[in-house]
Design an enzyme around this catalytic site. Structure first.
Site, mmCIF file in Angstrom:
data_model
loop_
_atom_site.group_PDB
_atom_site.id
_atom_site.type_symbol
_atom_site.label_atom_id
_atom_site.label_comp_id
_atom_site.label_asym_id
_atom_site.label_seq_id
_atom_site.Cartn_x
_atom_site.Cartn_y
_atom_site.Cartn_z
ATOM 1 C CB VAL A 155 3.804 -0.435 3.283
ATOM 2 C CG1 VAL A 155 4.236 -1.515 4.252
ATOM 3 C CG2 VAL A 155 3.488 0.841 4.028
ATOM 4 C CG ASP A 199 -2.494 9.442 10.995
ATOM 5 O OD1 ASP A 199 -3.701 9.779 11.074
ATOM 6 O OD2 ASP A 199 -1.937 9.173 9.928
ATOM 7 N N GLY A 228 0.839 -1.185 0.000
ATOM 8 C CA GLY A 228 0.000 0.000 0.000
ATOM 9 C C GLY A 228 0.869 1.228 0.000
ATOM 10 C CB SER A 229 1.566 4.050 -1.566
ATOM 11 O OG SER A 229 0.542 4.044 -2.518
ATOM 12 N N GLY A 230 0.587 5.194 1.467
ATOM 13 C CA GLY A 230 -0.259 6.124 2.196
ATOM 14 C C GLY A 230 0.473 7.424 2.412
ATOM 15 C CG PHE A 275 3.375 8.357 7.364
ATOM 16 C CD1 PHE A 275 3.717 9.668 7.649
ATOM 17 C CD2 PHE A 275 2.375 7.759 8.077
ATOM 18 C CE1 PHE A 275 3.065 10.352 8.644
ATOM 19 C CE2 PHE A 275 1.724 8.452 9.076
ATOM 20 C CZ PHE A 275 2.070 9.742 9.362
#
Ligand SMILES: *[C@@H]1O[C@H](CO)[C@@H](O)[C@H](O)[C@H]1NC(C)=O
Ligand SMILES: *[C@@H]1O[C@H](CO)[C@@H](O)[C@H](O)[C@H]1NC(C)=O
Ligand SMILES: *[C@@H]1O[C@H](CO)[C@@H](O)[C@H](O)[C@H]1NC(C)=O
Ligand SMILES: *[C@@H]1O[C@H](CO)[C@@H](O)[C@H](O)[C@H]1NC(C)=O
Ligand SMILES: *[C@@H]1O[C@H](CO)[C@@H](O)[C@H](O)[C@H]1NC(C)=O
Ligand SMILES: *[C@@H]1O[C@H](CO)[C@@H](O)[C@H](O)[C@H]1NC(C)=O
Ligand SMILES: *[C@@H]1O[C@H](CO)[C@@H](O)[C@H](O)[C@H]1NC(C)=O
Ligand SMILES: *[C@@H]1O[C@H](CO)[C@@H](O)[C@H](O)[C@H]1NC(C)=O
Length: 650
Positions: A360, A470, A353-355, A357
């Site tokens: 990953v 968060d 995933g990419s969020g 921050f």
């Protein structure tokens, strides 16, 4: 007479004085380009940015303007055809990308142009205006704030960074299949742009060198509005920019014509730019020997100089050197190679995933341990150092309800954090996204206790208070036993130290942010409690904190529950899909606890210690009774209901 008129017509049609037609198969020796800021001719190519400048941008234009409208009829717009070869080569493949833009503009310096994600071309104006500036972007990064479709796309920009139209980079092969092309590998890419002035239509086609021109364009965009962005004459050229990460954007060859198709480029002998690791050129023995000798000499001189320089400059640090402060405390420093191997060179198929921050990746270490590798980009060395000092002590935090950090790695400004892999993913998936695998109340209840205990440990179990900043259901991960663990703790801090490009976001997530954070900047443990309160409510109600698909009164979860509570029917908020599974009193207690945590006044929210006690059905150790009597006044609304007693746990 007729012949004379015909000749006149012919000469008007051909009008050689107005035509702009040129061909650069190489830029070697070309001195007449108009180069703005950091753009320069580097041997035989145009290099757009300067690697050593932080916010570098550059533009390169053909020196003369292109007539776009005829004097006699200003609504008649000229057509043009161009083809060029470009290469985009990042130093670190996983760093954010920016790309390159082909543009037309009535000036070589459009006012307000910004570097980084704005291509050194556009402004950050939120309501863009009409200005003679048209661009075709070859964008190698995804900026969600501009609604970018992906991190590898071609777009049409009308004086605005937010593309009017975009499509994934690639081409249609002879059998009509779409073949994606990664533009950020350094490979030479041939692009063709045809602009039809009469129909106001762009055709853009790309293909890697070696593939002949595809007959179907990658992108076709037609819009009469384009006319508003065209002035009577315009410069034509390229623009690109960077931040701290090095991304070399090069234009290797360029052909252009506004009177018929652009001449073909000869692409046979173009230079090739690749990542440094490729060393095929070393195969030639004699040359290799000399080169290695020279390199060794340079390295010796450089290290001598480096030692001297270090002495001079005290403790100032340079890039990938291991630094003293990095040695302190850390659980383990992985090598970049180790992590690259574990994650299949950070391959797309390993992306979890990419969020906010960073990305990953899932990985398997040499000893077969499964890990999650989080890549965080950071562009301020000072901030990075402070942040790592912070994280270094966090590496020592150990609790059964935290996602354990196993180690880290730094390459340039990119930080990679290695965590235990959590096979069951994040909590939100089990409550909202996968109705067929819905979590039952028992499991939800246990996970809430787990998370409360993890957060309590961060707030109170350590010699310093660690604020998460968060907390949200997508940051709560489930391990193999379906127990809840808090992830990403402390990471948000990174964003308050250094400047972070690509974002103007407040740390935290909409829907979970405590109201006081809108006015005072510093998050506290009470603001974490607020976010946890939202999690309590979303898990109990099975609804996201902000749901746009429901009637207006129900959009904001907290407000909706609070209203039901004021009417004395809080239980109606409970997730209908699990009705019958829970003890009514217990459900009500969780809802009330959620509301108490979301109290608008931070001072009246319970502490995590108290929250844990209530969830476990114990009396709060420090302030018995305080929390619970406060509970009924959640939202500041007077309520006559009996104070909630710690319920017997189901
Ligand atoms: C710029 O230089 C190239 C050769 O280097 C030449 O072909 C071209 O005509 C020149 N253009 C102008 C506008 O001077
Ligand atoms: C890049 O910029 C630095 C300083 O801003 C300058 O000294 C250097 O010459 C530039 N490099 C190139 C290749 O233009
Ligand atoms: C000007 O050009 C437009 C578009 O090509 C055409 O429709 C129009 O008739 C022209 N007007 C005159 C006065 O020639
Ligand atoms: C470019 O166009 C803008 C807006 O039409 C105008 O204000 C400006 O003077 C023009 N600049 C040049 C150099 O022609
Ligand atoms: C736009 O950029 C300017 C200059 O960098 C900055 O001062 C301003 O705050 C930015 N505005 C927005 C809305 O981001
Ligand atoms: C086009 O691409 C598809 C899918 O990659 C492939 O199966 C097909 O053979 C290709 N056709 C040609 C003519 O290369
Ligand atoms: C653009 O592409 C369309 C569809 O392939 C084609 O019909 C049209 O002629 C093209 N226009 C130009 C200017 O090449
Ligand atoms: C392309 O350039 C190469 C040398 O760089 C030359 O040998 C070849 O003949 C050229 N091809 C064409 C079609 O001009």
């Amino acid at each position: 007479m007729a012949l004379a008129i015909l000749l006149l017509h012919l000469s008007l049609l051909l009008t050689p004085a107005l035509a702009v037609e040129f061909l650069f198969n190489s830029f070697a020796g070309v001195t007449n380009l108009t180069l703005i800021k950091d753009a320069r001719v580097d041997v035989s190519v145009v290099r757009m940015t300067n690697d050593s400048n932080q916010y570098s941008y550059g533009r390169a234009f053909y020196p003369t303007k292109l007539p776009m409208k005829t004097a006699s009829n200003s609504s008649r717009i000229s057509s043009f055809s161009t083809s060029f070869v470009f290469s985009i080569l990042p130093q670190i493949a996983t760093s954010p990308g920016f790309g390159l833009a082909f543009l037309l503009c009535n000036t070589t310096s459009p006012p307000g142009a910004l570097a980084s994600q704005y291509f050194g071309l556009f402004t950050n104006a939120t309501s863009p205006s009409v200005f003679p500036l048209l661009a075709v972007e070859f964008d190698t990064g995804q900026n969600p704030e501009f609604n970018d479709i992906d991190d590898n796309h071609i777009g049409i920009d009308l004086n605005n960074i937010e593309s009017k139209f975009a499509t994934t980079a690639g081409y249609y092969n002879a059998s009509g299949a779409f073949v994606p092309v990664r533009m950020r590998t350094g490979q030479n890419i041939h692009a063709w742009i045809d602009f039809d002035g009469e129909n106001l239509q762009f055709n853009v086609t790309i293909a890697p060198i070696g593939v002949s021109r595809p007959s179907k364009p990658t992108l076709t965009y037609r819009n009469p509005e384009i006319a508003n962005y065209v002035s009577s004459d315009m410069y034509v050229g390229f623009s690109a920019s960077k931040t701290n990460w090095i991304e070399a954007q090069r234009v290797l060859a360029w052909s252009f014509s506004d009177s018929g198709p652009a001449r073909e480029l000869n692409t046979t002998n173009l230079p090739v730019f690749e990542l440094e690791s490729s060393s095929s050129w070393l195969s030639n023995g004699a040359i290799a020997g000399i080169v290695i000798g020279c390199l060794a000499f340079v390295v010796i001189c450089a290290s001598g100089f480096y030692l001297w320089w270090r002495k001079q400059k005290g403790r100032e640090e340079e890039d990938d050197e291991m630094e003293d402060w990095e040695l302190e405390y850390w659980p383990h420093r992985f090598s970049y190679e180790e992590l690259s191997l574990a994650t299949g060179e950070f391959g797309k198929e390993k992306l979890l995933g990419s969020g906010g921050f960073g990305r990953v990746y899932r990985g398997v270490l040499a000893n077969h341990t499964q890990v999650a590798v989080k890549c965080v980009n950071h562009d301020s060395k000072q901030g990075l150092r402070e942040f790592m000092a912070e994280i270094s002590s966090m590496g020592r935090l150990q609790h059964k309800n935290l996602v354990q950090m196993r180690g880290w790695c730094r390459k340039g400004n990119e930080l990679m954090l290695v965590y235990d892999f959590m096979p069951n993913g994040s909590l939100n998936k089990w409550v909202f996204d996968r109705p067929e695998k819905l979590l039952g109340w028992e499991q939800r209840r246990r996970i809430l206790v787990d998370v409360a205990e993890g957060l309590n440990y961060l707030h109170h179990g350590w010699d310093q208070v660690v604020i998460h900043r968060d907390i949200k259901s997508s940051n709560i991960l489930l391990d193999a036993d379906m127990r809840g663990r808090v992830g990403d703790f402390g990471l948000a801090k990174l964003y308050t130290h250094g400047e972070v490009p690509n974002t103007t976001r407040v740390v935290g997530t909409l829907g979970y942010l405590a109201p006081e954070l809108a006015t005072i900047a510093a998050p506290t443990s009470a603001s974490d409690v607020y976010s946890f309160g939202v999690v309590l409510l979303e898990v109990a109600c099975g609804r996201r904190p902000i749901e746009t698909s429901v009637v207006e009164e129900e959009v904001v979860l907290i407000d909706w529950v609070r209203e039901l509570y004021a009417k004395g029917c809080a239980r109606e908020a409970a997730d209908a899909r699990i009705s019958g599974e829970y003890d009514e009193g217990d459900m009500e207690m969780v809802l009330k606890l959620g509301l108490a945590c979301c109290h608008p006044d931070p001072l009246r929210r319970p502490t995590m210690k108290e929250v844990v006690a209530v969830l476990l059905g114990e009396n709060p150790p420090e302030a018995p009774g305080k929390v619970l009597s406060d509970l009924v006044r959640c939202g500041g609304e007077p309520d006559e209901a009996a104070p909630l007693q710690p319920s017997a746990r189901v």
